[in-house]
Design a protein around this motif. Structure first.
Motif, PDB file in Angstrom:
ATOM      1  N   LYS A  67      -4.894   8.170  -8.016  1.00 19.10           N
ATOM      2  CA  LYS A  67      -4.233   7.272  -8.957  1.00 19.10           C
ATOM      3  C   LYS A  67      -5.285   6.471  -9.730  1.00 19.10           C
ATOM      4  N   LEU A  93      -2.778  -3.517  -2.685  1.00 16.00           N
ATOM      5  CA  LEU A  93      -2.087  -2.247  -2.890  1.00 16.00           C
ATOM      6  C   LEU A  93      -2.920  -1.154  -2.242  1.00 16.00           C
ATOM      7  N   TRP A  96      -2.894   3.094  -1.510  1.00 16.98           N
ATOM      8  CA  TRP A  96      -2.333   4.427  -1.742  1.00 16.98           C
ATOM      9  C   TRP A  96      -3.054   5.366  -0.783  1.00 16.98           C
ATOM     10  N   GLU A 149       6.534  -0.892   2.215  1.00 19.93           N
ATOM     11  CA  GLU A 149       6.014   0.449   2.454  1.00 19.93           C
ATOM     12  C   GLU A 149       7.047   1.509   2.103  1.00 19.93           C
ATOM     13  N   TYR A 206      12.598   2.008   0.941  1.00 14.91           N
ATOM     14  CA  TYR A 206      11.407   1.261   1.323  1.00 14.91           C
ATOM     15  C   TYR A 206      11.722   0.473   2.597  1.00 14.91           C
ATOM     16  N   GLU A 257       2.445  11.106   1.565  1.00 13.04           N
ATOM     17  CA  GLU A 257       2.012  10.057   0.650  1.00 13.04           C
ATOM     18  C   GLU A 257       2.583   8.724   1.116  1.00 13.04           C
ATOM     19  N   ILE A 297       2.743   4.551   0.000  1.00 18.72           N
ATOM     20  CA  ILE A 297       2.470   3.379  -0.836  1.00 18.72           C
ATOM     21  C   ILE A 297       2.684   2.155   0.045  1.00 18.72           C
ATOM     22  N   ARG A 298       1.700   1.284   0.065  1.00 19.75           N
ATOM     23  CA  ARG A 298       1.768   0.112   0.946  1.00 19.75           C
ATOM     24  C   ARG A 298       1.294  -1.117   0.163  1.00 19.75           C
ATOM     25  N   LEU A 307       6.479   0.547  -9.511  1.00 20.38           N
ATOM     26  CA  LEU A 307       5.489   1.167  -8.635  1.00 20.38           C
ATOM     27  C   LEU A 307       4.617   2.163  -9.399  1.00 20.38           C
ATOM     28  N   LEU A 355       0.502   1.851  -9.872  1.00 24.57           N
ATOM     29  CA  LEU A 355      -0.410   2.882  -9.382  1.00 24.57           C
ATOM     30  C   LEU A 355      -1.232   3.531 -10.493  1.00 24.57           C
TER      31      LEU A 355
END
Length: 207
Positions: A28, A55, A57, A80, A104, A124, A126-127, A172, A176
């Motif tokens: 990203k 953030l 990834w 998350e 989420y 994958e 996302i956090r 989001l 990213l």
């Protein structure tokens, strides 16, 4: 945040700035990239911190079922989700939690380990993480007060989950895929992290 693989301890991992070519299409734009090599798990890893907001990834690649252990050095509020696969998380007291790709989880992340079960293939993650200082920002303080009452607890647990709306998905994606390198870009990055938490807080009923 501290990472380990339960099945391969105590070997740990190596960290490299160079990402293997066949993983590069998962990178990203928001920050630089590194690659974590565990014994039998590879993780493309990107992280950006600004004013108490972080953030992360992570794209995890494994040929076998493995357990990714996660803990924080200090307590944080954690958002998350996994865009491509069911996110199978375990907390010590609550047990397993399943989040579909359009869902989420919002949780208290602390020095106690939680775990993500990695199944064969690509996962994958996302956090978004928020420190107590970040939540005390004037924009967030009122909306996030109900998540701050037990913030110093050392255990990790899930507050609840929710559906990812079209608006949240767009937020989001923008976060990213927008560089955050200059001071101006970083300030915008921080504001977007706050916007996502405000969106979640407005629509979330605590568990």
């Amino acid at each position: 945040m501290m990472l380990s693989i339960a099945e391969t301890e105590p070997e740990g991992f190596t960290k490299e700035k160079a990402v293997p070519f066949y993983y590069c299409n998962h990178i990203k734009q928001f920050t630089t990239t590194s690659f974590l090599h565990f014994k039998d798990v590879g993780i493309l890893f990107q992280t950006k911190k600004y004013a108490g907001c972080t953030l992360r990834w992570m794209v995890c690649f494994t040929e076998k079922r493995r357990t990714l252990l996660i803990k924080e050095e200090t307590p944080k509020l954690v958002f998350e989700t996994s865009p491509n696969k069911t996110l199978y998380t375990r907390f010590i007291e609550q047990g397993k939690v399943l989040l579909q790709p359009d869902e989420y989880g919002i949780s208290h992340g602390s020095t106690e380990y939680s775990s993500v079960i990695l199944t064969q293939g690509r996962q994958e993650i996302i956090r978004l993480e928020y420190t107590a200082e970040a939540l005390n920002d004037e924009r967030l303080l009122t909306q996030t007060q109900h998540w701050q009452d037990n913030f110093d607890e050392k255990k990790s647990w899930l507050y609840g989950s929710g559906k990812i709306s079209t608006q949240l998905q767009q937020q989001l994606n923008t976060l990213l895929n927008t560089p955050a390198n200059t001071p101006e870009e970083e300030a915008l990055f921080g504001a977007r992290c706050q916007d996502i938490l405000l969106h979640v807080a407005a629509d979330h009923i605590t568990a």
